[in-house]
Scaffold this active site. Structure first.
Site, PDB file in Angstrom:
ATOM      1  CE  LYS A   1      -2.210  -1.840   3.719  1.00 39.77           C
ATOM      2  NZ  LYS A   1      -1.798  -3.304   3.620  1.00 39.77           N
ATOM      3  CG  MET A   2       3.051   2.929   3.536  1.00 37.50           C
ATOM      4  SD  MET A   2       2.457   4.651   3.417  1.00 37.50           S
ATOM      5  CE  MET A   2       4.234   5.393   3.797  1.00 37.50           C
TER       6      MET A   2
ATOM      7  N   GLY B   1      10.600   3.335   6.659  1.00 43.41           N
ATOM      8  CA  GLY B   1       9.121   3.723   6.961  1.00 43.41           C
ATOM      9  C   GLY B   1       8.537   2.497   7.919  1.00 43.41           C
TER      10      GLY B   1
ATOM     11  CG  PHE C   1       7.365   8.805   6.042  1.00 40.76           C
ATOM     12  CD1 PHE C   1       8.652   9.356   6.143  1.00 40.76           C
ATOM     13  CD2 PHE C   1       6.979   7.543   5.707  1.00 40.76           C
ATOM     14  CE1 PHE C   1       9.605   8.391   5.937  1.00 40.76           C
ATOM     15  CE2 PHE C   1       7.966   6.330   5.631  1.00 40.76           C
ATOM     16  CZ  PHE C   1       9.369   7.148   5.664  1.00 40.76           C
TER      17      PHE C   1
ATOM     18  CG  HIS D   1      -2.815   2.113  12.522  1.00 46.44           C
ATOM     19  ND1 HIS D   1      -2.515   2.563  13.782  1.00 46.44           N
ATOM     20  CD2 HIS D   1      -2.119   3.166  11.568  1.00 46.44           C
ATOM     21  CE1 HIS D   1      -1.681   3.456  13.741  1.00 46.44           C
ATOM     22  NE2 HIS D   1      -1.257   3.796  12.451  1.00 46.44           N
TER      23      HIS D   1
ATOM     24  CE  LYS E   1       0.607  -0.052  12.676  1.00 45.35           C
ATOM     25  NZ  LYS E   1       1.895  -0.132  11.756  1.00 45.35           N
TER      26      LYS E   1
HETATM   27  N1  LIG Z   1       6.156   5.604   8.783  1.00 46.99           N
HETATM   28  C1  LIG Z   1       5.145   5.880   8.160  1.00 46.99           C
HETATM   29  O1  LIG Z   1       4.655   7.157   7.896  1.00 46.99           O
HETATM   30  C2  LIG Z   1       4.170   4.536   7.625  1.00 46.99           C
HETATM   31  C3  LIG Z   1       3.101   4.897   6.725  1.00 46.99           C
HETATM   32  C4  LIG Z   1       2.435   3.672   6.507  1.00 46.99           C
HETATM   33  C5  LIG Z   1       2.906   2.283   6.951  1.00 46.99           C
HETATM   34  N2  LIG Z   1       3.880   2.492   7.477  1.00 46.99           N
HETATM   35  C6  LIG Z   1       4.706   0.980   7.633  1.00 46.99           C
HETATM   36  O2  LIG Z   1       5.254   0.688   6.508  1.00 46.99           O
HETATM   37  C7  LIG Z   1       4.950  -0.837   6.471  1.00 46.99           C
HETATM   38  C8  LIG Z   1       4.358  -1.320   5.172  1.00 46.99           C
HETATM   39  O3  LIG Z   1       3.029  -0.736   4.982  1.00 46.99           O
HETATM   40  P1  LIG Z   1       2.227  -1.087   4.164  1.00 46.99           P
HETATM   41  O4  LIG Z   1       0.523  -0.739   4.516  1.00 46.99           O
HETATM   42  O5  LIG Z   1       2.413  -0.689   2.812  1.00 46.99           O
HETATM   43  O6  LIG Z   1       1.941  -2.796   4.023  1.00 46.99           O
HETATM   44  P2  LIG Z   1       1.753  -3.614   3.019  1.00 46.99           P
HETATM   45  O7  LIG Z   1       1.317  -5.253   3.503  1.00 46.99           O
HETATM   46  O8  LIG Z   1       0.632  -3.386   2.009  1.00 46.99           O
HETATM   47  O9  LIG Z   1       2.978  -3.938   2.041  1.00 46.99           O
HETATM   48  C9  LIG Z   1       4.131  -4.585   2.685  1.00 46.99           C
HETATM   49  C10 LIG Z   1       4.960  -5.149   1.398  1.00 46.99           C
HETATM   50  O10 LIG Z   1       6.116  -5.568   1.630  1.00 46.99           O
HETATM   51  C11 LIG Z   1       6.336  -6.568   0.724  1.00 46.99           C
HETATM   52  N3  LIG Z   1       7.383  -7.727   1.575  1.00 46.99           N
HETATM   53  C12 LIG Z   1       7.351  -8.402   2.382  1.00 46.99           C
HETATM   54  N4  LIG Z   1       8.406  -8.933   2.752  1.00 46.99           N
HETATM   55  C13 LIG Z   1       9.258  -8.619   1.756  1.00 46.99           C
HETATM   56  C14 LIG Z   1      10.763  -9.024   1.526  1.00 46.99           C
HETATM   57  N5  LIG Z   1      11.289  -9.671   2.284  1.00 46.99           N
HETATM   58  N6  LIG Z   1      11.142  -8.282   0.358  1.00 46.99           N
HETATM   59  C15 LIG Z   1      10.581  -7.456  -0.510  1.00 46.99           C
HETATM   60  N7  LIG Z   1       9.209  -7.154  -0.158  1.00 46.99           N
HETATM   61  C16 LIG Z   1       8.586  -7.476   0.892  1.00 46.99           C
HETATM   62  C17 LIG Z   1       5.041  -7.484   0.701  1.00 46.99           C
HETATM   63  O11 LIG Z   1       5.159  -8.178  -0.595  1.00 46.99           O
HETATM   64  C18 LIG Z   1       4.387  -6.290   0.557  1.00 46.99           C
HETATM   65  O12 LIG Z   1       4.176  -5.709  -0.849  1.00 46.99           O
HETATM   66  C19 LIG Z   1       4.686  -1.258   7.698  1.00 46.99           C
HETATM   67  O13 LIG Z   1       5.763  -1.534   8.480  1.00 46.99           O
HETATM   68  C20 LIG Z   1       3.695  -0.078   8.177  1.00 46.99           C
HETATM   69  O14 LIG Z   1       3.629   0.074   9.524  1.00 46.99           O
HETATM   70  C21 LIG Z   1       4.881   3.722   7.797  1.00 46.99           C
HETATM   71  O1  LIG Z   2      -0.464   1.831   8.087  1.00 42.28           O
HETATM   72  C1  LIG Z   2       0.607   1.479   9.196  1.00 42.28           C
HETATM   73  O2  LIG Z   2       0.782   0.329   9.141  1.00 42.28           O
HETATM   74  C2  LIG Z   2       0.905   2.715   9.683  1.00 42.28           C
HETATM   75  N1  LIG Z   2       1.987   2.643  10.335  1.00 42.28           N
HETATM   76  C3  LIG Z   2       2.680   3.683  11.045  1.00 42.28           C
HETATM   77  C4  LIG Z   2       2.823   3.393  12.597  1.00 42.28           C
HETATM   78  O3  LIG Z   2       2.976   2.286  12.952  1.00 42.28           O
HETATM   79  O4  LIG Z   2       2.812   4.486  13.058  1.00 42.28           O
HETATM   80  C5  LIG Z   2       2.326   4.865  10.615  1.00 42.28           C
HETATM   81  C6  LIG Z   2       1.054   5.083  10.146  1.00 42.28           C
HETATM   82  C7  LIG Z   2       0.420   4.168   9.166  1.00 42.28           C
END
Ligand SMILES: NC(=O)c1ccc[n+]([C@@H]2O[C@H](COP(=O)([O-])OP(=O)(O)OC[C@H]3O[C@@H](n4cnc5c(N)ncnc54)[C@H](O)[C@@H]3O)[C@@H](O)[C@H]2O)c1
Ligand SMILES: O=C(O)C1=N[C@H](C(=O)O)CCC1
Length: 266
Positions: free
Chosen positions: A15-16, A99, A128, A155, A159
């Site tokens: 998704k991200m 992230g 972010f 969330h 998650k």
């Molecule tokens: N820091 C921020 O602002 C923020 C915002 C949103 C999400 N996040 C974090 O980002 C991460 C991803 O979130 P998401 O919602 O996109 O999750 P998601 O499940 O939609 O995507 C994760 C992706 O990682 C891939 N993946 C898993 N293992 C892998 C590997 N070994 N090699 C390569 N790719 C691999 C999966 O196939 C999947 O496409 C989570 O940890 C979430 O908490 C952070």
């Molecule tokens: O979608 C998620 O997973 C998100 N993870 C971050 C957190 O763990 O705080 C940031 C917001 C979205």
């Protein structure tokens, strides 16, 4: 003229990751050098429906870093993978922008040390979104005036980690300001385990997971006859991209690990 920053994104089909691919491709000064996925080794990203980039897909991070030699890794995967990728990136002179949430404090410490040893920037960004960063900063200010606080983070139900990285970071920032206090009734007992949430440094964090949510948090401060609620909502993952862009630019000038985007803005 500034040099192009070559970026590798891990987790491009997530998704991200999908948002990040669009942002990097659409940003002047950034080049999407390659991506790291669990599948499709050696294929082009454009072979996958919904992508137009010709970036090559690698399933092995180490191989990607040694072949492509990017400047920056943006990791948006899972806690275990994110940590492995961050370490491999630093070992191969690539600056990680992480992230991915859900790292242990020991993993954070190890990355901090490695980053310092290599004199290479790393950014670990629990959130972010600029609004979420301000929500954390405002909560830290409020904690000077209110000793009683609870965090409710909400969330989507896909998650993996609980509490959220944002919830944890907020508690850490509040702890820097708040006088230590045992909250609630001294004889309080949970008749249902977990009813009072998780506890971090005396601060309760409640994690809600539901379909229909994206990323939301309320920080509630209670005082005599008053309640202050500081609240942020990300309704769309586009909300995170200005922060990802800022981190890619900023990590180029760092020589150590920075934990939290609030440390990059005034
Ligand atoms: N820091 C921020 O602002 C923020 C915002 C949103 C999400 N996040 C974090 O980002 C991460 C991803 O979130 P998401 O919602 O996109 O999750 P998601 O499940 O939609 O995507 C994760 C992706 O990682 C891939 N993946 C898993 N293992 C892998 C590997 N070994 N090699 C390569 N790719 C691999 C999966 O196939 C999947 O496409 C989570 O940890 C979430 O908490 C952070
Ligand atoms: O979608 C998620 O997973 C998100 N993870 C971050 C957190 O763990 O705080 C940031 C917001 C979205």
């Amino acid at each position: 003229m500034n040099k192009e920053i070559s970026v590798v994104i891990a987790g491009p089909r997530g998704k991200m990751g999908r948002e990040a691919v669009k942002m990097v491709e659409g940003t002047e000064g950034f080049t999407l050098a390659a991506v790291i996925d669990r599948k499709f080794d050696g294929q082009k990203l454009s072979d996958i429906e919904g992508f137009s980039s010709d970036a090559i897909i690698y399933t092995n991070a180490e191989h990607c870093f040694t072949s492509v030699k990017p400047a920056v890794l943006v990791d948006l995967t899972t806690p275990e993978t994110g940590y492995t990728h961050a370490k491999a990136a630093l070992m191969n002179d690539v600056r990680p922008v992480i992230g991915t949430t859900g790292f242990s404090s020991q993993e954070l410490e190890e990355l901090k040390e490695l980053s310092r040893d290599k004199k290479l920037g790393t950014i670990i960004a629990p959130n972010f979104a600029i609004g979420a960063i301000l929500m954390m900063k405002f909560s830290q200010i409020a904690a000077k005036y209110f000793e009683d606080v609870e965090i409710i983070e909400m969330h989507h139900d896909q998650k993996l980690d609980a509490p959220s990285g944002t919830g944890l970071k907020t508690a850490e920032m509040i702890k820097e300001q708040r006088k230590n206090k045992q909250q609630g009734h001294p004889d309080e007992k949970e008749t249902v385990t977990g009813a009072r949430g998780g506890e971090v440094d005396g601060i309760r964090i409640h994690s809600v997971r539901l379909p229909g949510l994206v990323a939301h948090q309320q920080v509630m401060f209670g005082g005599d006859g008053q309640l202050l609620t500081i609240k942020h909502d990300s309704h769309d993952r586009g909300s995170f991209m200005t922060g990802v862009k800022l981190c890619i630019e900023s990590v180029m000038d760092l020589e150590e690990l920075v934990y939290g985007v609030e440390n990059l803005i005034d």
